[in-house]
Design a protein around this motif. Structure first.
Motif, PDB file in Angstrom:
ATOM      1  N   ALA A  64       0.813  -1.214   0.000  1.00 43.56           N
ATOM      2  CA  ALA A  64       0.000   0.000   0.000  1.00 43.56           C
ATOM      3  C   ALA A  64       0.846   1.263   0.000  1.00 43.56           C
ATOM      4  CB  ALA A  64      -0.912   0.001   1.223  1.00 43.56           C
ATOM      5  N   GLY A  65       2.142   1.141   0.121  1.00 41.39           N
ATOM      6  CA  GLY A  65       3.006   2.311   0.150  1.00 41.39           C
ATOM      7  C   GLY A  65       3.242   2.804   1.563  1.00 41.39           C
ATOM      8  N   ALA A  66       4.029   3.847   1.668  1.00 46.39           N
ATOM      9  CA  ALA A  66       4.461   4.342   2.975  1.00 46.39           C
ATOM     10  C   ALA A  66       3.311   4.908   3.803  1.00 46.39           C
ATOM     11  CB  ALA A  66       5.543   5.401   2.785  1.00 46.39           C
ATOM     12  N   GLY A  67       2.296   5.439   3.165  1.00 47.64           N
ATOM     13  CA  GLY A  67       1.206   6.084   3.905  1.00 47.64           C
ATOM     14  C   GLY A  67       0.204   5.132   4.517  1.00 47.64           C
ATOM     15  N   GLY A  89      -5.697  -3.250  -3.065  1.00 48.88           N
ATOM     16  CA  GLY A  89      -4.807  -2.454  -2.239  1.00 48.88           C
ATOM     17  C   GLY A  89      -5.385  -1.894  -0.964  1.00 48.88           C
ATOM     18  N   ALA A  90      -6.571  -2.369  -0.552  1.00 48.52           N
ATOM     19  CA  ALA A  90      -7.211  -1.866   0.667  1.00 48.52           C
ATOM     20  C   ALA A  90      -7.277  -2.953   1.731  1.00 48.52           C
ATOM     21  CB  ALA A  90      -8.609  -1.351   0.358  1.00 48.52           C
ATOM     22  N   SER A 122      -0.817   0.096  13.225  1.00 47.78           N
ATOM     23  CA  SER A 122      -0.250  -1.158  13.729  1.00 47.78           C
ATOM     24  C   SER A 122      -0.492  -2.321  12.783  1.00 47.78           C
ATOM     25  CB  SER A 122      -0.826  -1.491  15.110  1.00 47.78           C
ATOM     26  OG  SER A 122      -2.183  -1.907  15.025  1.00 47.78           O
ATOM     27  N   PHE A 123      -1.467  -2.197  11.878  1.00 47.40           N
ATOM     28  CA  PHE A 123      -1.708  -3.257  10.893  1.00 47.40           C
ATOM     29  C   PHE A 123      -1.614  -2.734   9.461  1.00 47.40           C
ATOM     30  CE2 PHE A 123      -5.865  -1.883  12.615  1.00 47.40           C
ATOM     31  CZ  PHE A 123      -6.516  -1.446  11.468  1.00 47.40           C
ATOM     32  N   GLY A 124      -0.866  -1.656   9.285  1.00 49.86           N
ATOM     33  CA  GLY A 124      -0.587  -1.150   7.945  1.00 49.86           C
ATOM     34  C   GLY A 124      -1.670  -0.298   7.339  1.00 49.86           C
ATOM     35  N   GLY A 125      -2.596   0.208   8.153  1.00 49.11           N
ATOM     36  CA  GLY A 125      -3.695   1.010   7.636  1.00 49.11           C
ATOM     37  C   GLY A 125      -3.463   2.504   7.760  1.00 49.11           C
TER      38      GLY A 125
END
Length: 334
Positions: A113-116, A148-149, A184-187
């Motif tokens: 998902a990229g850095a954001g 990607g979500a 914490s889970f990449g969201g």
């Protein structure tokens, strides 16, 4: 199946079904009837309990077995498709509260998902407020994770273990938890979207009109809401046979009716229903969308052709499905 955009605008017998056919995944809602629903012109005014409905007609309008003859097949499909998704995709279960019911299932995206961080879609299941479980609503996950979500299915206690205001509080607490813990889970906590179906559509509406200051998160925590076949005014619901198991007072009835608190909505809203829904589920969606438009809120009303109440949410299992397309469009990843 076609979609029509309209931008200008259980009874006690259900318990037997809820207790069989995998009790956990019956969704409250309405669907296609064999004959047209009509109100007899000769009815005396005293026979009407809401609008032009007699008591039986109103009960039938909130009894999904009257309108959907393929309920059992639809429910089996929720379970079998979700089972296949859970075997194919990774997910983790996290707790957002202290009780055993206060959990959520997180399906991460299948690509970076990229850095954001990845956008997040939270789904609130239906079940007439008294059935349903997150594990039977894994089937929409591929629509989001393959694009990607992050997909999150909420668990919360059902009636009669808790009261409806408690259920609403759990849903709100879960959304606040997601915001506070997204990284914490990449969201991405600034890209949270919420949907719900049937009684989950009602709870989605309730979430949209939350005073989020009470949960320690911004008023704009939800960036978009998608309510599918929901209920937004509890008054007629409480006049129907559903009042036999939904026990709330008048103040709670109003507090849990999103249509009375539109000033709190801080994001675009999509309201969707199937053309095979019961007359009350159609009216509830149309009236809510009309009220949102009148209040100057961004809203889209969509009638999905060729589906009943139980079939419509199955179109969320694919990015090419009617509801799948709406969800991804709202998130800006269509």
């Amino acid at each position: 199946m076609t979609i029509r955009h309209q931008n200008d605008t259980p009874s006690l017998s259900d318990r037997d079904l809820l207790l069989t056919n995998r009790r956990q995944f019956l969704i409250g809602g309405g669907a296609l009837a064999a004959t047209a629903f009509a109100v007899g012109p000769a009815l005396a005014k005293s026979d009407k309990v809401f609008l032009d409905y007699t008591q039986k007609q109103l009960d039938d309008a909130y009894n999904q077995r009257v309108w959907a003859k393929n309920v059992r097949a639809s429910i089996r499909n929720y379970g079998s498709t979700s089972k296949a998704v859970r075997e194919r995709y990774k997910f983790e279960t996290r707790s957002y509260g202290q009780s055993p019911a206060e959990k959520l299932e997180i399906f991460p995206p299948t690509k970076s998902a990229g850095a954001g961080g990845a956008p997040i879609h939270i789904f609130i299941h239906g079940g007439a407020w008294r059935a349903g479980s997150a594990k039977f609503y894994s089937f929409p996950a591929p629509t989001f994770v393959d694009n990607g979500a992050i997909y999150i299915a909420l668990d919360f206690a059902n009636l009669p273990k808790v009261r409806l205001p408690d259920m609403a509080h759990q849903v709100r607490s879960a959304i606040a938890w997601v915001y506070k813990n997204a990284k914490s889970f990449g969201g991405d906590p600034e890209r949270i979207y919420v949907s719900g179906h049937s009684s989950g559509g009602h709870l989605c509406g309730v979430a949209l009109v939350t005073d989020w200051s009470r949960y320690g998160v911004p008023a704009t925590v939800i960036k978009g809401g998608l309510s599918v076949s929901g209920m937004f005014d509890m008054k007629p619901v409480m006049l129907s046979a559903r009042s036999s198991y939904v026990k709330i007072d008048k103040a709670e009835e109003r507090a849990l009716s999103a249509i009375h608190h539109l000033e709190r909505i801080a994001c675009p809203v999509t309201v969707a229903f199937g053309d095979g829904e019961s007359p009350e589920f159609k009216r509830q969606s149309r009236d809510f969308a009309a009220a949102l438009k009148k209040a100057g809120k961004p809203v889209e009303l969509v009638e999905v052709k060729g589906v009943n109440h139980f079939e419509i949410i199955q179109t969320l299992e694919s990015p090419d499905g009617a509801i799948g397309r709406l969800a991804l469009k709202q998130m800006g990843i269509a």
